[in-house]
Design an enzyme around this catalytic site. Sequence first.
Site, PDB file in Angstrom:
ATOM      1  N   TYR A 170       1.318  -9.569   2.755  1.00 19.34           N
ATOM      2  CA  TYR A 170       0.946  -8.164   2.525  1.00 19.34           C
ATOM      3  C   TYR A 170       2.196  -7.279   2.414  1.00 19.34           C
ATOM      4  O   TYR A 170       2.318  -6.434   1.527  1.00 19.34           O
ATOM      5  CB  TYR A 170       0.068  -7.746   3.704  1.00 19.34           C
ATOM      6  CG  TYR A 170      -0.452  -6.340   3.702  1.00 19.34           C
ATOM      7  CD1 TYR A 170      -1.483  -5.974   2.846  1.00 19.34           C
ATOM      8  CD2 TYR A 170       0.051  -5.395   4.590  1.00 19.34           C
ATOM      9  CE1 TYR A 170      -1.988  -4.679   2.876  1.00 19.34           C
ATOM     10  CE2 TYR A 170      -0.447  -4.113   4.622  1.00 19.34           C
ATOM     11  CZ  TYR A 170      -1.468  -3.757   3.770  1.00 19.34           C
ATOM     12  OH  TYR A 170      -1.962  -2.479   3.804  1.00 19.34           O
TER      13      TYR A 170
ATOM     14  N   LYS B 174       3.374  -5.133  -0.738  1.00 20.42           N
ATOM     15  CA  LYS B 174       3.395  -3.669  -0.605  1.00 20.42           C
ATOM     16  C   LYS B 174       4.767  -3.086  -0.952  1.00 20.42           C
ATOM     17  O   LYS B 174       4.860  -2.015  -1.546  1.00 20.42           O
ATOM     18  CB  LYS B 174       2.998  -3.270   0.822  1.00 20.42           C
ATOM     19  CG  LYS B 174       1.500  -3.371   1.077  1.00 20.42           C
ATOM     20  CD  LYS B 174       0.717  -2.603   0.038  1.00 20.42           C
ATOM     21  CE  LYS B 174      -0.655  -2.185   0.505  1.00 20.42           C
ATOM     22  NZ  LYS B 174      -1.443  -1.575  -0.593  1.00 20.42           N
TER      23      LYS B 174
HETATM   24  P1  NAI Z   1     -10.699  -0.809   2.702  1.00 20.41           P
HETATM   25  O1  NAI Z   1     -10.867  -2.274   2.878  1.00 20.41           O
HETATM   26  O2  NAI Z   1     -11.701   0.106   3.304  1.00 20.41           O
HETATM   27  O3  NAI Z   1     -10.582  -0.435   1.160  1.00 20.41           O
HETATM   28  C1  NAI Z   1     -10.043  -1.274   0.192  1.00 20.41           C
HETATM   29  C2  NAI Z   1     -11.007  -1.315  -0.971  1.00 20.41           C
HETATM   30  O4  NAI Z   1     -10.438  -2.098  -2.029  1.00 20.41           O
HETATM   31  C3  NAI Z   1     -12.345  -1.953  -0.612  1.00 20.41           C
HETATM   32  O5  NAI Z   1     -13.406  -1.059  -0.917  1.00 20.41           O
HETATM   33  C4  NAI Z   1     -12.371  -3.212  -1.456  1.00 20.41           C
HETATM   34  O6  NAI Z   1     -13.694  -3.572  -1.898  1.00 20.41           O
HETATM   35  C5  NAI Z   1     -11.473  -2.851  -2.609  1.00 20.41           C
HETATM   36  N1  NAI Z   1     -10.898  -4.019  -3.266  1.00 20.41           N
HETATM   37  C6  NAI Z   1     -10.374  -5.125  -2.682  1.00 20.41           C
HETATM   38  N2  NAI Z   1      -9.948  -5.979  -3.596  1.00 20.41           N
HETATM   39  C7  NAI Z   1     -10.205  -5.427  -4.802  1.00 20.41           C
HETATM   40  C8  NAI Z   1      -9.969  -5.833  -6.134  1.00 20.41           C
HETATM   41  N3  NAI Z   1      -9.404  -7.018  -6.409  1.00 20.41           N
HETATM   42  N4  NAI Z   1     -10.335  -5.016  -7.143  1.00 20.41           N
HETATM   43  C9  NAI Z   1     -10.925  -3.823  -6.873  1.00 20.41           C
HETATM   44  N5  NAI Z   1     -11.178  -3.385  -5.629  1.00 20.41           N
HETATM   45  C10 NAI Z   1     -10.821  -4.183  -4.593  1.00 20.41           C
HETATM   46  O7  NAI Z   1      -9.240  -0.481   3.284  1.00 20.41           O
HETATM   47  P2  NAI Z   1      -8.376   0.876   3.264  1.00 20.41           P
HETATM   48  O8  NAI Z   1      -7.760   0.981   4.592  1.00 20.41           O
HETATM   49  O9  NAI Z   1      -9.144   2.006   2.721  1.00 20.41           O
HETATM   50  O10 NAI Z   1      -7.222   0.456   2.246  1.00 20.41           O
HETATM   51  C11 NAI Z   1      -6.874   1.192   1.081  1.00 20.41           C
HETATM   52  C12 NAI Z   1      -5.425   0.881   0.729  1.00 20.41           C
HETATM   53  O11 NAI Z   1      -4.577   1.419   1.733  1.00 20.41           O
HETATM   54  C13 NAI Z   1      -5.117  -0.615   0.660  1.00 20.41           C
HETATM   55  O12 NAI Z   1      -4.226  -0.853  -0.396  1.00 20.41           O
HETATM   56  C14 NAI Z   1      -4.443  -0.879   1.984  1.00 20.41           C
HETATM   57  O13 NAI Z   1      -3.602  -2.004   1.926  1.00 20.41           O
HETATM   58  C15 NAI Z   1      -3.680   0.420   2.164  1.00 20.41           C
HETATM   59  N6  NAI Z   1      -3.258   0.662   3.523  1.00 20.41           N
HETATM   60  C16 NAI Z   1      -4.160   1.000   4.486  1.00 20.41           C
HETATM   61  C17 NAI Z   1      -3.728   1.266   5.769  1.00 20.41           C
HETATM   62  C18 NAI Z   1      -4.652   1.729   6.828  1.00 20.41           C
HETATM   63  O14 NAI Z   1      -4.166   2.113   7.905  1.00 20.41           O
HETATM   64  N7  NAI Z   1      -5.962   1.744   6.598  1.00 20.41           N
HETATM   65  C19 NAI Z   1      -2.320   1.095   6.142  1.00 20.41           C
HETATM   66  C20 NAI Z   1      -1.442   0.815   5.055  1.00 20.41           C
HETATM   67  C21 NAI Z   1      -1.922   0.583   3.797  1.00 20.41           C
END
Ligand code: NAI
Length: 296
Positions: A165, A169
Site C-alpha cells: 500500500y 501510495k
Molecule cells: P473505503 O473502503 O470506504 O472506500 C474505498 C472505495 O473504493 C470503496 O467504496 C471501494 O468499493 C472502492 N474501490 C475499491 N477498489 C476499486 C476499484 N478497483 N475500482 C473502483 N472502485 C474501487 O475507504 P476510504 O477510507 O474511504 O478510502 C478512500 C481512499 O483514501 C483510498 O484510496 C484510501 O487508500 C485512502 N486513504 C484513506 C485513509 C483513511 O484514514 N481512511 C488513510 C489514507 C488513505
Amino acid sequence: MAISFEGKVAIVTGAGGGLGRCHALELGRRGAKVVVNDLGGSLDGSGGSSAAADKVVAEIKAAGGQAIANGASVADPKGAESMVKDALAAYGKVDILINNAGILRDKSFRKVSLEDFELVVDVHLMGAVYCSKAVWPVMEDNGYGRIVMTTSSTGLYGNFGQSNYGAAKLGQVGLMNTLKLEGAKKNIRVNAIAPIAHTRMTEGIGIPEQALGLLKPELVTPAVLYLCSDDAPSGVIIEAGAGYYGRVAIVESKGMKLGQEVSVEQFAENFEAISDLSEAKPYPNGGAITQKALIG
Ligand code: NAI
C-alpha cells in the site's frame, strides 16, 4: 468568497462509500455534475456491483444535484476509459478527476504474496495512472483540468504491514510530480491528499472508538475540494484528518560538495552534516537538483 463548482464535471473514483462519497456529495451540492465511480467490492478488493455508486447518485440527486453512476474498476484500463466516455456522453467534458478508489491487503513484507502486492499496486497506482491517462487528452484539449491523487501517511512515512500500500501510495506522489509539470501550460493542476478518516478502511485496526468519532470523512473533503477548485495550487500534498490540516513536502538538505575524488571514509565523516535537515527545502523539478549538484 463561496467556492462554486457550477458548470464543472467531476469524476470521483471509489465514491460509493467512505471518503469518495463525501467528496462526491459536496461536489454535487456545490453544482458539479458528478460521475460516481465504484466497483462496490469488499475492503480487500473482491466482489463488486454498481449498487454502491447508484446509491450515492441517488443521494446527490435527492439533494438537487446531477450525477451518474459508473461501476467499472480503476484497475482496468478499459474501465478507466469508460468513466471518461460516460462523462463525455452525459456532460460533454471532464474538468476534475479525484483518484480515490482503494483497497487493502495488509501483511508484513515477509508474508505478503506478490499477488497481493501487485493487486494493491494495480488499484492504487495503476488505477490512478489509467484514470489520469484516460482523462488527460480531454483536459489538455479543454485547457482546464484538476486532478487530486489520494496518497497516505503510510506512503509518506511508512506503516507496519503496509509495504504494498505504501509503495503504491507514494507512487501516486511521483506521478503527481511529473503531471504537475506537464499539465502547467494547459491549466491542469495536480495535487494530493493524505487523509485520515473513519471509514471501513480504518475499522478494526486499534484506533480507539472516541478517536474514530473525531475522524469524520467530512473533515477531509474541504481540503480535497480546494485542491480541485479553480484557484487550486499544483503539486501540493495536504494531510487532513480530525480538523487538522498540514502541508507535506519532499525536501533535500543543503548538502555539501566533497570534491571530485571522494572516499567512503570521507563520506562517512561528513554524513552528519550532509544529513542535516535544518536548511532543507523542496525543489521544483529533478533538473534543479542536477544543477545544484553541478554548480552548488
Ligand atoms: P473505503 O473502503 O470506504 O472506500 C474505498 C472505495 O473504493 C470503496 O467504496 C471501494 O468499493 C472502492 N474501490 C475499491 N477498489 C476499486 C476499484 N478497483 N475500482 C473502483 N472502485 C474501487 O475507504 P476510504 O477510507 O474511504 O478510502 C478512500 C481512499 O483514501 C483510498 O484510496 C484510501 O487508500 C485512502 N486513504 C484513506 C485513509 C483513511 O484514514 N481512511 C488513510 C489514507 C488513505
